[in-house]
Each structure stands twice: as structure tokens, then as C-alpha cells.
Scaffold this motif. Structure first.
Motif, PDB file in Angstrom:
ATOM      1  N   ASN A  74       0.820  -1.213   0.000  1.00 53.61           N
ATOM      2  CA  ASN A  74       0.000   0.000   0.000  1.00 53.61           C
ATOM      3  C   ASN A  74       0.858   1.269   0.000  1.00 53.61           C
ATOM      4  N   ARG A 111       3.171   2.121   2.279  1.00 55.77           N
ATOM      5  CA  ARG A 111       3.500   2.611   3.618  1.00 55.77           C
ATOM      6  C   ARG A 111       4.593   1.757   4.256  1.00 55.77           C
ATOM      7  N   SER A 112       5.071   2.247   5.396  1.00 58.67           N
ATOM      8  CA  SER A 112       5.994   1.496   6.259  1.00 58.67           C
ATOM      9  C   SER A 112       7.267   1.077   5.507  1.00 58.67           C
TER      10      SER A 112
END
Length: 724
Positions: free
Chosen positions: A403, A405-406
Motif C-alpha cells: 500500500n 507505507r511502512s
């Protein structure tokens, strides 16, 4: 007084000892392997993700083995294959079946072109230790079916399938013929420019085989003489193969599907296209993924093809005003959504699409490039990749959620990092190097980058280099025509800014390439160190058209290959020549292949800037080079005659009014044909221009073998010393 005398004696002794310890870099040492790096063996992860295998050869026992090692400890835990267990003295290549219960072993491997080879192949059962020869003849590209009960292969340009249980052999195609029709393999230009050879693919369920058919009938032939060895070959032999040069006919490529149950062939309709540069599978058991592109290569289409019906569904279309790069960055997830890379926002980034081609999200973004896509871990839902996020001359390794992120930085230091992951993404081996550090190999946990152990660090090479006078390879930028261009420079070890030095510039300059990077010495760098110790400054500048600085920087050269690249090298030479410590009247330039094309243009068109030039295996007119590479950047000669001719060194021989030029080529160069050099030689002769040249008999584009590289670099060193 006594103390002063003692100090003087100590100084003399230390100086003498230091001089005695300093060794001289020589060409014999460079090409004799004195500075060879210690590399990690080519390893392959096993399915368990905890072990890897390496092919080893015991010279004393004359045994070839495939040994198993633990990622965590690095210790050998077993042997998967041993030639002592079979009726073969040794094997040269191996590939495991998907379930790791069988292997295909290659014997008597014979190279054809850059990537292609043929050999006698066997199927080896790891449990029963039985060996089965696939075919009596040398064959190409054997591969297991998904259930490992069959092997497909190509012989004499036709596809065959052998049932390993019954020994029955089915001939899938019958019209294969040398220099006419190829089934299941690529032709020369696909192998060279699209970088693949195996042109067939099993379906996931093993019921169909999709394959490419190349009709080369209308492609012009290229012939190349091989002169052989004195006392062994009285007459030369001739190699003839199909080679489509810019603007000429390509092979007509079509996609077909063979059904093993029905024993029938289906033709696949893919609309209008010129090339089929990729063939693979999706997660659906009988659906293939196929990519096509037009002749200009500025429109790339992704299709999903049903193996039972041959129905092709267009999923995605990529366009670009210049061209769209073909990559291997395509991964299908369990739901048949897929991961893809694209330059459509101006930088190469990762995208996630649904199964029907709808964009779900752009995973990475920023003014930097994704330079390698390593894969996707379904368990952690993380993508692993390499990028230029720490600068265009650096490479770092990251993981990121699908997605976007991170994000996690998995690199160990700033420099050049690359990674090799275990099958289940538990571990990765990080390879790090920089301008100051040779390769360091370390094992890490993929989930957080934590160091598990150091594997290898090239300490022996570091110790060897301590005895030599080495200068730093300085990284910097130089501003040319409003662009900050990456540059490296090597100065003499005893560099004095109050003195002036001759300058030798190296460049390659090809589209999307990179010669300036934060990486450790290659073989040529030791040659540059040797020249620096003789009193030269060596520099390299990556001009416009090179890679990893965004789409616009790379593709500005479209339809004018060589124009802007040459402008940047000339301007960089002028700027460097204006520095107080560089003699502007003693600037040389050299390059190989595209770099030889560039250095030829430099001495012909800017001999008021360059005193000497060396061109090795140069393209001298893009009219002589192949369709796929050349037309990607230039379109065809019929459409862009001025772009071809105005940037050809042959066009500018009359401008070669002064300076020194050395032209070198291998006579058996199947890539950049020696015709390039011969036609330039004739143009120079007819223009009554004096120059030096050398042809290396039966040597290909790499010009190597035996004593060849030593001879070549001795020739170039003498030329530089005498002419620059």
C-alpha cells in the motif's frame, strides 16, 4: 647532536623501507589477476528458505557437486547432487525441478552468442539416482513441466516434449530451419536486445505450451569470417546468420499455443505489433501473460491469453513520446493482481494493478529511481527493491508495504548495495561496496535488516592493495549546460595543484547507462591508477542520455543519438581544461562500443579540444546496427536520415585536421560488426587522414582470450604515452 643524527638515520631507514614496500601496478599484474576481487559463489535458494545450494568442483577427485548450506550458519549441511553417484565424469550446469526432486544436468556446453548455448542434457532423479539422457544430440533450453513428468526442449529450431515416464517424444513443431524459421528460441536481435533466449512457456497446469515462432525468411544475412589458427586451419570458415540492421526487415514473430492433450496448435491474434519481448504466466492455471510493442517501441501492451481458447485480452497499455523500456518487473499475486514498474511520472517507480489492469496504487514515488525489483513476500505483504534514494551514484535496498507505507531501509552503508533473498524472504545477502571498499557480503533478516553474520569481506585484496600507491577515486559533479553531471576523477598519488597534468577522459555515454557510481574499482580502474602514477589525471563524466536521473535527462537524446552526449563531453573537457592543474592542450578521450563511437566523433569534430582519442569496437554509423536497439532511440533511417548521418563519425572525417586517433576492432564481433571500422578506415584513407588501427583476428565484441587483453592494453598505454 646525537638525537638529530639518530632521527636522520631513522628517517632514512623508514623511507627506504616504505619505498621497498611500495609495489608498481603493471599491466601484467592487472591482467594476471593480482587485483581480482573475491566474489560470493553463485548460489540458489532452496524452497525451505533456510538453505541454499552452490555448485562446487573438486579438482583432485574430479567430482562436481551441488552442496547444501545453511543461511544462518554458512556451514555445509549436505550434498544434493554428486557426479560420483552417476555415470557422468562431471556436469557443467544444473537446474532443479520445482519440487527439488529432479535436476537437468548439462554436459559439453557450447556457447552460441551472448546468452545462448547448447549441450547434451540429462534428467537426474535425486532419490533413485537414475540418469536419463534427454536426447542424443545437443539441444537448447530444456525445462520441466510444472508436475515434473515431462521435459520440453528445442532441437534444430523445433520444439519437442519428452515424457519422463514413458520415454515418448512428441514433436511440437516441424518447420524449424536454420536462417529461416525458429520455434521456441529467440533470434539474434531478441537475444541481444531483449535479453532472453527461451521463447516458450509451460502453462501453470502443464497442459499447454505457448511459444514464439520467428520467420526470418526476409531478414538480410550477415556473414563473418573466422580465420583459425596457423598450422591448423588452411582456409577460413564463414559464419552466416540473420541480422536485421536499422530500417531493414525484422523476423515476423507470432505467438502459438500447443495443447498436449489435444496435440493441436492454436494461433494467437494480438492485433498490430512488431515485437513480442516477453512471455510468461499469470496465477491462473492456463492463462499466459504476453507483452507486445510496436516498431518504434513507444507503445507497450500487456495481454492475458487463455491457453485453451487462444483469446487475448488487453490488460494494460504503456506509452511514451520516446520509448518504453521492457523489463522483467512483473509479478502476479494470488488474486492475479500484479506489480509493475513504469516511468510514467518521470521516474521509474513501482505500481500495483488489479487483474483487469485497473490501477490500485502507486507504491513508490519521488525524484529517484527504482533500479531493481527483487520480489514480493505474500506473508508480510512487502515489496523488496533497490533504488537511488540516497543519490544517483548510490544504490540502497528497501522494503515497503504494497500500500506504499511502512518503508524500511535495509542497506548497511551509503554506497552500492544489492540483495539476494531466500525463497521465503526470511533472509537476504547484502553485497556492499563503495569507491573505498571492495565487496562485503553480509547476511540479514529481511523483516528488519538485522545483521546475522558477515560472510566475506575481501580482506586479502585490501591487504594486497596496501603495498601499492593508490589514489582516491573522487566523486563530484560538474555543471554543463545547466545540468549537474556526475563525475569521478583519479589524480596522481603525488598530485601537486601547482603543476599541470595531461587529462585522459573515459566515457561510455550510452542511453540509460552509468559509468560514474559509488562503487569499488573495476579492472580498468587499476589501469587508470597505473596511468595516474605515470603522471596523468583520469576523469569520467556521465552526460545527458545516461541513466538514473529521471526520464527527461535520459531521453533528451531521442532521434539525435550522439549529439547532446558529444556536446557534454566537449564542454566538460573545456571546463576541466580551464582548471589550473590540467594542461588544456593535452586532453585525450577513449571509449568502447558506444564509447568508441563517442571518442571517434570527439577527435573528428573537436580536435581543437582533444589531442588524442582511442575507439574500441565502435559503432561508426547507426545504419550498421540492429533494429531493436537503434530504432528505439532513432526511429528508422528512412524516417530520420539526418539524425543518423549528421551524428556519424564517417560523415565528419574531413574535419579531422589534427590530433591522434587509434581505432581497434575484433574481426569476429557479431554485435558491432567490424564493417563499422572497415568503412570508417576507407573514409579516412580516401580523405588522406593518417591514424593508427588494429584488428584482432577472431575476437568478438569483448576482445579477449589468451594474451589478448594484455596486448590490447599495452597498445593503448603506448599510444597514450606517445601521443598524449
Amino acid at each position: 647532536m646525537k638525537r638529530s643524527l639518530f632521527s636522520f638515520i631513522c628517517f632514512v631507514l623508514i623511507s627506504s623501507f616504505t619505498q621497498a614496500q611500495t609495489k608498481e601496478i603493471t599491466l601484467e599484474k592487472i591482467w594476471g589477476g593480482e587485483f581480482r576481487q573475491d566474489y560470493l559463489e553463485s548460489l540458489q535458494s532452496l524452497n525451505d528458505g533456510q538453505s541454499y545450494i552452490v555448485q562446487n568442483f573438486d579438482r583432485e577427485k574430479r567430482e562436481m557437486t551441488v552442496d547444501i548450506y545453511s543461511y544462518k550458519t554458512g556451514k555445509q549441511t549436505g550434498t544434493l547432487i554428486n557426479s560420483a553417484d552417476m555415470a557422468l565424469p562431471y556436469f557443467e550446469t544444473f537446474q532443479l525441478s520445482a519440487d527439488e526432486k529432479k535436476a537437468i544436468l548439462g554436459v559439453g556446453v557450447e556457447s552460441i552468442f551472448r546468452r545462448s548455448k547448447k549441450a547434451v542434457y540429462y534428467v537426474y532423479d535425486l532419490s533413485t539416482k537414475k540418469l536419463m539422457q534427454i536426447d542424443e544430440a545437443k539441444i537448447q533450453q530444456p525445462s520441466f513441466s510444472p508436475d515434473n513428468t515431462k521435459v520440453a526442449f528445442v532441437k534444430r529450431n523445433n520444439i519437442f516434449v519428452k515424457d519422463l515416464n514413458t520415454n515418448e517424444v512428441i514433436q511440437v513443431t516441424i518447420d524449424g530451419e536454420k536462417n529461416s524459421v525458429i520455434n521456441g528460441l529467440t533470434d539474434w536481435v531478441y537475444e541481444e536486445e531483449f535479453a532472453f533466449v527461451k521463447a516458450y512457456q509451460w502453462s501453470k497446469n502443464g497442459e499447454q505450451i505457448a511459444f514464439l515462432r520467428f520467420d526470418e525468411s526476409d531478414v538480410p544475412e550477415f556473414s563473418m569470417d573466422r580465420y583459425g589458427r596457423y598450422g591448423q586451419d588452411l582456409y577460413p570458415s564463414q559464419e552466416v546468420f540473420k541480422y536485421p540492421k536499422a530500417g531493414e526487415d525484422n523476423a515476423k514473430v507470432s505467438l502459438h499455443i500447443y495443447d498436449l492433450n489435444q496435440k493441436s496448435n492454436l494461433d494467437v491474434k494480438l492485433g498490430n505489433y512488431e515485437y513480442i519481448p516477453r512471455l510468461g504466466t499469470t496465477q491462473n492455471e492456463n492463462t499466459f501473460s504476453v507483452q507486445t510493442t510496436n516498431r518504434h517501441q513507444n507503445e507497450l501492451k500487456l495481454y492475458h491469453v487463455n491457453g485453451k481458447t487462444a483469446q487475448a485480452n488487453l490488460i494494460l497499455t504503456e506509452t511514451d513520446p520516446a520509448y518504453v523500456d521492457v523489463t522483467d518487473n512483473l509479478t502476479y499475486l494470488e488474486d492475479n493482481s500484479f506489480i509493475w514498474t513504469s516511468e510514467k511520472d518521470g521516474w521509474r517507480h513501482i505500481y500495483h494493478y488489479s487483474a483487469d489492469g485497473t490501477l490500485l496504487n502507486q507504491v513508490t514515488d519521488g525524484n529517484w529511481e527504482v533500479t531493481n525489483y527483487y520480489g514480493y513476500d505474500a506473508n508480510s505483504k512487502r515489496i523488496f527493491y533497490q533504488s537511488t534514494e540516497t543519490g544517483s551514484v548510490n544504490r540502497a535496498v528497501y522494503s515497503i508495504k504494497i500500500n506504499g507505507r511502512s518503508k524500511r531501509d535495509l542497506s548497511i552503508k551509503t554506497g552500492t548495495n544489492s540483495a539476494s533473498f531466500s525463497a521465503d524472504y526470511t533472509y537476504y545477502i547484502n553485497t556492499f561496496n563503495s569507491v573505498k571498499t571492495p565487496n562485503v557480503y553480509t547476511l540479514h533478516l529481511a523483516k528488519n535488516g538485522k545483521l546475522v553474520r558477515e560472510i566475506k569481506n575481501n580482506s586479502d585484496l585490501i591487504q594486497t592493495l596496501e603495498a601499492y600507491e593508490l589514489s582516491d577515486k573522487e566523486l563530484s559533479t560538474i555543471e554543463v549546460k545547466g545540468n549537474k553531471l556526475n563525475m569521478w576523477m583519479i589524480k596522481p598519488k603525488d598530485f601537486d595543484p601547482n603543476k599541470t597534468y595531461p587529462l585522459l577522459m573515459y566515457q561510455y555515454s550510452g542511453p540509460g547507462s552509468q559509468s560514474v557510481s559509488n562503487s569499488f574499482f573495476g579492472t580498468n580502474d587499476y589501469w587508470y591508477q597505473m596511468l595516474a602514477n605515470q603522471g596523468y589525471i583520469i576523469a569520467c563524466v556521465d552526460g545527458r542520455g545516461t541513466g538514473f536521473k529521471g526520464r527527461d535527462f535520459k531521453k533528451v537524446t531521442q532521434k539525435q543519438l550522439g549529439k547532446y552526449e558529444l556536446e557534454d563531453q566537449i564542454e566538460a573537457a573545456k571546463l576541466l581544461g580551464s582548471r589550473s592543474y590540467i594542461n588544456k592542450d593535452r586532453i585525450g578521450i577513449w571509449g568502447w562500443s558506444f564509447g568508441g563511437y563517442m571518442s571517434s566523433n570527439a577527435i573528428f569534430r573537436a580536435n581543437d579540444v582533444f589531442k588524442a582519442a582511442i575507439a574500441v569496437a565502435p559503432v561508426t554509423s547507426w545504419r550498421f546496427y540492429d533494429t531493436i536497439y537503434t530504432e528505439r532511440y532513432m526511429t528508422t533511417p528512412q524516417e530520420n536520415a539526418s539524425g543518423y548521418d549528421e551524428n556519424s563519425p564517417i560523415t565528419h572525417v574531413d574535419e579531422f585536421t589534427k590530433g591522434n586517433y587509434l581505432l581497434i576492432h575484433g574481426s569476429a564481433d557479431d554485435n558491432v560488426h567490424v564493417q563499422n571500422t572497415m568503412q570508417l578506415i576507407e573514409a579516412l584513407v580516401q580523405a588522406n587522414k593518417q591514424f593508427d588501427w588494429r584488428i584482432y583476428p577472431d575476437k568478438n565484441h569483448g576482445i579477449y582470450g589468451g594474451n589478448t587483453r594484455l596486448h590490447l592494453y599495452t597498445l593503448m598505454t603506448n599510444f597514450i604515452n606517445n601521443k598524449l
